[in-house]
Write a protein that holds these residues in place. Sequence first.
Motif, PDB file in Angstrom:
ATOM      1  N   LEU A 183      45.689 -19.410 -11.170  1.00 26.00           N
ATOM      2  CA  LEU A 183      45.050 -18.154 -10.802  1.00 26.00           C
ATOM      3  C   LEU A 183      44.785 -17.278 -12.017  1.00 26.00           C
ATOM      4  CD1 LEU A 183      47.037 -17.202  -7.579  1.00 26.00           C
ATOM      5  CD2 LEU A 183      44.733 -18.130  -7.740  1.00 26.00           C
ATOM      6  N   ALA A 184      45.561 -17.466 -13.073  1.00 26.06           N
ATOM      7  CA  ALA A 184      45.368 -16.673 -14.288  1.00 26.06           C
ATOM      8  C   ALA A 184      44.148 -17.132 -15.072  1.00 26.06           C
ATOM      9  CB  ALA A 184      46.620 -16.757 -15.159  1.00 26.06           C
ATOM     10  N   PHE A 185      43.667 -18.327 -14.790  1.00 26.89           N
ATOM     11  CA  PHE A 185      42.543 -18.870 -15.537  1.00 26.89           C
ATOM     12  C   PHE A 185      41.302 -18.998 -14.664  1.00 26.89           C
ATOM     13  CE2 PHE A 185      46.406 -20.625 -17.500  1.00 26.89           C
ATOM     14  CZ  PHE A 185      46.283 -20.039 -18.744  1.00 26.89           C
TER      15      PHE A 185
ATOM     16  N   LEU B 157      33.132 -16.140 -11.693  1.00 22.28           N
ATOM     17  CA  LEU B 157      33.680 -15.820 -10.370  1.00 22.28           C
ATOM     18  C   LEU B 157      34.168 -14.378 -10.312  1.00 22.28           C
ATOM     19  CD1 LEU B 157      35.597 -19.086  -9.458  1.00 22.28           C
ATOM     20  CD2 LEU B 157      33.385 -18.304  -8.638  1.00 22.28           C
ATOM     21  N   LEU B 158      34.743 -13.907 -11.404  1.00 24.55           N
ATOM     22  CA  LEU B 158      35.192 -12.514 -11.426  1.00 24.55           C
ATOM     23  C   LEU B 158      34.009 -11.563 -11.303  1.00 24.55           C
ATOM     24  CD1 LEU B 158      37.917 -12.665 -14.195  1.00 24.55           C
ATOM     25  CD2 LEU B 158      38.253 -12.483 -11.740  1.00 24.55           C
TER      26      LEU B 158
ATOM     27  N   SER C 168      30.879  -7.847  -8.049  1.00 27.55           N
ATOM     28  CA  SER C 168      29.549  -7.448  -7.576  1.00 27.55           C
ATOM     29  C   SER C 168      29.512  -7.353  -6.057  1.00 27.55           C
ATOM     30  CB  SER C 168      28.493  -8.460  -8.036  1.00 27.55           C
ATOM     31  OG  SER C 168      28.450  -8.518  -9.429  1.00 27.55           O
ATOM     32  N   TYR C 169      30.162  -8.292  -5.393  1.00 26.92           N
ATOM     33  CA  TYR C 169      30.201  -8.270  -3.932  1.00 26.92           C
ATOM     34  C   TYR C 169      30.980  -7.053  -3.428  1.00 26.92           C
ATOM     35  CZ  TYR C 169      30.827  -9.732   0.871  1.00 26.92           C
ATOM     36  OH  TYR C 169      30.825  -9.779   2.230  1.00 26.92           O
TER      37      TYR C 169
END
Length: 74
Positions: free
Chosen positions: A39-41, A46-47, A52-53
């Motif tokens: 999860l850290a990578f 995607l971020l 944006s969403y």
Amino acid sequence: MDSAGSMRVEQRRGLRRVLALFKILVAVLLLGILGLSGLAFVRPELLQLTSSYAAKIVCSNVFIAKRDADAVIR
């Protein structure tokens, strides 16, 4: 087989069960650690997509539905 011999066999079976449970526990812990470290990578694309969403949802609720921005975020 005498009682001492059967006792040793039972002890071995018990030890094998404990060892098998220990192996399963270690495997589950390792998979959990690897999953959480993954999860850290997260990929940067995607971020950006998720942020944006989130901005779209807030703007739609504030400007179209006339809701308070703080209420939307919570």
